[in-house]
Enzyme design. Structure first.
Site, short mmCIF file in Angstrom:
data_model
loop_
_atom_site.label_atom_id
_atom_site.label_comp_id
_atom_site.label_asym_id
_atom_site.label_seq_id
_atom_site.Cartn_x
_atom_site.Cartn_y
_atom_site.Cartn_z
N TYR A 47 34.13 32.49 -11.22
CA TYR A 47 33.33 31.42 -10.62
C TYR A 47 33.66 31.30 -9.13
CZ TYR A 47 31.47 26.87 -9.41
OH TYR A 47 30.79 25.87 -8.78
N GLY B 248 33.01 19.40 -3.93
CA GLY B 248 34.18 19.42 -4.81
C GLY B 248 33.71 18.94 -6.17
N LYS C 50 31.20 31.84 -5.78
CA LYS C 50 30.97 30.85 -4.71
C LYS C 50 31.49 31.37 -3.36
CE LYS C 50 28.67 27.75 -6.96
NZ LYS C 50 27.29 27.41 -6.59
N THR D 124 28.36 16.08 -13.27
CA THR D 124 27.05 16.55 -13.71
C THR D 124 27.27 17.26 -15.05
OG1 THR D 124 27.38 18.68 -12.64
CG2 THR D 124 26.24 17.01 -11.33
C1 8X3 Z 1 32.55 22.87 -8.62
C2 8X3 Z 1 33.76 22.23 -8.13
O1 8X3 Z 1 36.25 21.92 -8.19
O2 8X3 Z 1 35.26 22.81 -10.20
O3 8X3 Z 1 32.04 23.86 -7.83
O4 8X3 Z 1 35.42 24.18 -8.26
S1 8X3 Z 1 35.23 22.83 -8.75
#
Ligand code: 8X3
Length: 256
Positions: A156, A187, A160, A191
């Site tokens: 993930y 952050g 990003k 959701t």
């Molecule tokens: C979502 C936020 O903190 O789980 O992109 O990476 S976190």
């Protein structure tokens, strides 16, 4: 810059940050192209926005992972929807929360296909239209995870981090065209995000947002509106938004 009569395209518009963007941009006077897999959700949202703000909408029920359909539908938008002023590349997800050595290939594929390839597919179709118009704003929904890798975040975070690099690449390659790109990096936002990450385990998901006040979709949508309404000569290239109780990806002040 005002959003009055501007056309804003939002991917992943059926829930979370995407849905909040639809509401906030509709209230600001925009017309909306909403793209999501769940047609009934965007149908209901469009109806609500029409009643509340008189918003005109164009709905596309598809998945950003299916390039052939995107090519067909976005490549041939009706004339009155073809000039897109703002593109919000929001569709994306985190799936799975395990050590990399235990990761599920299907989870990785889903994240990379949506968060990275889907964003690229949509952008590849819309950017030439913006360049032709000599202006446009692309808001890529990145993440604090694109700046920091945290335990179990592996793929993930990589996806990003790719959004961060792609946003930077856009600003380099689009320089001189009048088109600008923002990497908007939330952050912890409450959701469906955690529910999806934990494969539907609602207890685990609820724990993520317990003991502190997280961000809500609207907080990020308002940040997106801020970026999109800057004067044409201003580009917010990156914006990191966290709850006040979140210092880094892993330091969160929780009162449990
Ligand atoms: C979502 C936020 O903190 O789980 O992109 O990476 S976190």
């Amino acid at each position: 810059m005002t959003m009055k009569n501007k056309t804003v395209m939002i991917t992943g518009a059926s829930a979370g940050i995407g849905e909040a963007c639809a509401r906030v941009f509709a209230e600001a006077g925009a017309r909306l192209i909403l793209l999501a897999r769940r047609k009934e959700k965007i149908d209901a949202l469009a109806l609500e926005l029409k009643e509340k703000y008189g918003t005109e909408t164009y709905l596309i029920a598809t998945d950003v992972r299916i390039q052939l359909i995107l090519d067909k539908v976005l490549g041939m938008l009706p004339y009155e929807w073809d000039k897109i002023d703002v593109l919000i590349n929001n569709a994306g997800l985190a799936r799975g929360f395990t050590k990399i050595q235990d990761g599920l290939l299907s989870d990785w594929e889903e994240m990379i296909d949506s968060n990275v390839k889907g964003l690229l597919y949509v952008s590849r179709i819309i950017l030439p239209k913006m360049i032709e118009a000599g202006e446009g704003t692309v808001i890529n929904i990145g993440s604090i995870a694109g700046r920091e890798v945290y335990p179990m975040g592996n793929v993930y975070c990589a996806s990003k981090s790719a959004v961060k690099a792609i946003s930077k690449g856009m600003n380099i390659d689009l320089n001189g065209t009048g088109v600008r790109a923002t990497d908007l990096e939330p952050g912890l936002v409450e959701t469906e995000f955690a529910l999806v990450r934990f494969h539907g385990d609602s207890e685990k998901a609820a724990n993520v947002y317990k003991g502190f006040t997280p961000l809500y979709g609207k907080d990020i949508a308002e940040a997106a509106l801020f970026c999109a309404t800057r004067p044409q000569h201003v580009n917010i290239q990156e914006m990191l938004v966290t709850p006040t109780d979140q210092a880094t990806a892993t330091i969160v002040n929780k009162n449990l």
